[in-house]
Design an enzyme around this catalytic site. Sequence first.
Site, short mmCIF file in Angstrom:
data_model
loop_
_atom_site.label_atom_id
_atom_site.label_comp_id
_atom_site.label_asym_id
_atom_site.label_seq_id
_atom_site.Cartn_x
_atom_site.Cartn_y
_atom_site.Cartn_z
N ASP A 1 0.90 -1.18 -0.05
CA ASP A 1 0.04 -0.04 -0.07
C ASP A 1 0.99 1.08 -0.12
O ASP A 1 2.08 1.02 0.22
CB ASP A 1 -0.92 -0.05 1.41
CG ASP A 1 -2.14 0.96 1.16
OD1 ASP A 1 -2.06 1.94 0.22
OD2 ASP A 1 -3.17 0.75 1.83
C1 BGC Z 1 -5.23 3.33 0.04
C2 BGC Z 1 -5.18 2.39 -1.10
C3 BGC Z 1 -4.95 3.14 -2.31
C4 BGC Z 1 -3.59 3.76 -2.46
C5 BGC Z 1 -3.49 4.42 -3.52
C6 BGC Z 1 -3.82 4.20 0.20
O1 BGC Z 1 -4.09 5.08 0.97
O2 BGC Z 1 -5.14 2.75 1.35
O3 BGC Z 1 -6.24 1.58 -1.17
O4 BGC Z 1 -4.99 2.20 -3.56
O5 BGC Z 1 -3.63 4.78 -1.31
O6 BGC Z 1 -4.25 5.74 -3.60
#
Ligand code: BGC
Length: 846
Positions: free
Chosen positions: A281
Amino acid sequence: MGFWCSEVVIAVVIAALSTVNAQNLAYSPPFYPSPWMSGNGDWAEAHEKAVQFVSQLTLPEKVNLTSGVGWMQGNCVGNTGSIPRLNFPGFCMQDSPLGVRFTDYVSAFPAGVNTAATWDKRLAYQRGNAMGNEHRNKGVDVQLGPVAGPLGRSPDGGRDWEGFSPDPVFTGAMMAATIKGIQDAGVIACAKHYILNEQEYFRQPGSVTGYENIPAESSNADDKTLHELYLWPFADAVRAGVGSIMCSYEQINNSYGCSNAYTLNKLLKSELDFQGFVTSDWWAQQSGVGTALAGLDMTMAGDTVLNGTVPEWRIDDMAVRIMAAYYKVGRDRYWIPTNFNSWTNSTFGPQHALANMSYGQVNYHVNVQANHGELIRQIGSSSIVLLKNNGALPLTGHEVFTGIFGEDAGANPGGPNACADRSCDNGTLAMGWGSGTAQFPYLITPEEAIQTKVQSLGTGTVQAITDNNALSQMAEVASRASVCLVFGNADSGEGYLTIDGNEGDRKNLTLWQGADQVIEQVSAHCNNTILVLHTAGPVIVSDWDNHPNITAILWAGLPGQESGNSLVDVLYGDVNPGGKSPFTWGKKLEDWGTPILTKPNNGAGAPQIDYSEGIFIDYRKFDRDNITPTYEFGFGLSYTTFEISDLCVEPINAPPYVPSNGMTKAAPSLGNYTSPSDYVFPDGFSRIPEYVYPWINSTDLKASSGDPRYGLPSNSYIPPGATDGSPQLILGAGGAPGGNPGLYEEMYTITATVKNTGEVAGDEVPQLYICLGAPDDPKVALRDFDRISLEPGEEKIWNTALTRRDVSNWDPVTQNWVISKYPKTVYVGNSSRKLPLKAELPLYAD
Ligand code: BGC
């Protein structure tokens, strides 16, 4: 920045290790080495192509594939480096699970929770495929969805709506269908957030107001809970061929999600034999070498990077897994250049937004919506759950005076995209907030659609009051209306944005915008009040369910751009509601027994969230504790009536279960590793500020790495076995993508007859549940379902089956699935509490 570990990053590792040593805390056992890709299952061809491609690469080129170039340095929310020598452009990774985020001329699909409420795997596939097409046509390689974590441990979890349902089997089925849909469109799906990412509070270090120095929480679950509940849908995702999996921010048994050797190396890559790649993530990579050895293959957004003390075969494996996913879904055939930029809506702008460099055309405004509005409208109406109906619905169309009440019926005065990432709740709610969003191309409000419908019928008067403070006007109109449609909503989202004190997770389970007051006022003056709910999950509605003037209640969830049209289709009976609730509606938050942790409970250390309820979440918990819900899991009414009869169970002579055994091959090494002088920045190279490059600053590796451990014997900080590339044992429960293939062998066929006994055509959802019989098993647990359309008087036979996995429990001692000796019972009905048909399963103990 090179590809070596920085001091800041190391400090975090050390902090994490000291937490692990605390005696009273849950512990995540080591599991090394990180399994290398084998090409098992239907990955053989993709594997071969990936090996061929990666064999041509230099080390910096491989590293480029595995790391992001930095936040806002490319078009997409995540971009890997490119390989110009081979004309390989790098990967574009883009949110979201319900559409293409941060761009125009795309569709805003119904949320995951609505897709679940259809109980229709075909619609889930079609939605996945339509979303995949939109991503493909915008030039996206990886769609960051679907979501099985959060699964929905807590009903107030901020991101529950991005996923499907707190039932693992149900979510697994929806995951598989969505993934196939996305990947059939030629785009890599990314199943996220792996694993136990069940709340927003404390998901990241320092993420909660007032507790900025607190590390990320640790979600502590035992092996049985992991296997039977939270891992289950990810197993289905892997079996469906998912190309990528996103590891999560928080800690699992006190080891960070993206450096957790147990969950990544053991569960995902060994036991589930996952062949694709694990991406972090965004900024969830908490260390360098540790994450690579623990199974992380790609680091996003790229501002933390890889350490050099990683065996060559591990770097090769990362690159091969990434490229295999690319070939598996046909990216080599479907690829088009990315034609949008996430950081501006303007046609022209900087290619590297963070560095504000390289001006040119960045947005081509390609319209990728096709006719997806029709599917969105259909999923919207198919997902509406009719919770109560005293004969008020469907509307006849002859109502002389239709009243519409509540802010949630109307438009956001600032427009549907007024707030960044939907971070406000103004007007009707059709999507939650956070990264799991897309821009609305338009949003049909309930007010607009109902007005249009009444006008087209030419039969009456319609008046809407969407100011929730206009209570006296509401009383006046309500007392004259023949039908009063009253609207309420409850929003939730991702923790980096806060609305009205809700830091992602909901503060409570009440309605927003003062809707309860509105409902009270309208229903006091109108004895035909129909309540419509747009909520991210369950809300407390027991008062309204019991209210004599409230003649019907509908849950419409988060339906996306066609909200009003989908609703009108059901209100006026053009579509007969067939949705069923994908979660339980309790009478108070405490009924669920799994509260969000909102205050640190471990001093300055990582908050500890013990999943002591085990597998008893949602309906399993209500059933165990004999708590009567307002509406149970699986419940939903129709405008017709159905009968389910003639349950038949037949054992199949399935072969005995054979634990997988033997050894893997040795880790292949694809070569092209030369000397450090080949890895330094090329002479005269002009760097974009803050951009992450694969090269190092000098051939002095110690200085380049910034790693104080550099030069120490590697066994002083590398976990035992982590660099061992020799053949490894295949786990008994493993052996193929999704786990031991024997788990998916059918052991019983089951049939039941579903009949429409009413006057109008409609859809029924027969549901199969099992009781595995042990004292610590749920009273009933869902195993399969289907949505069946029937004309009046028509009957159909529903055929289903139980697999070995369906009738097994996880045994932490043998580390495999076993069929217990307890007598097992199957049930069929149309909700978790309406199960009129029952049969004992002929015993089949291992
Ligand atoms: C989220 C993800 C997301 C990523 C990119 C993160 O903060 O938890 O679900 O895909 O950001 O935007």
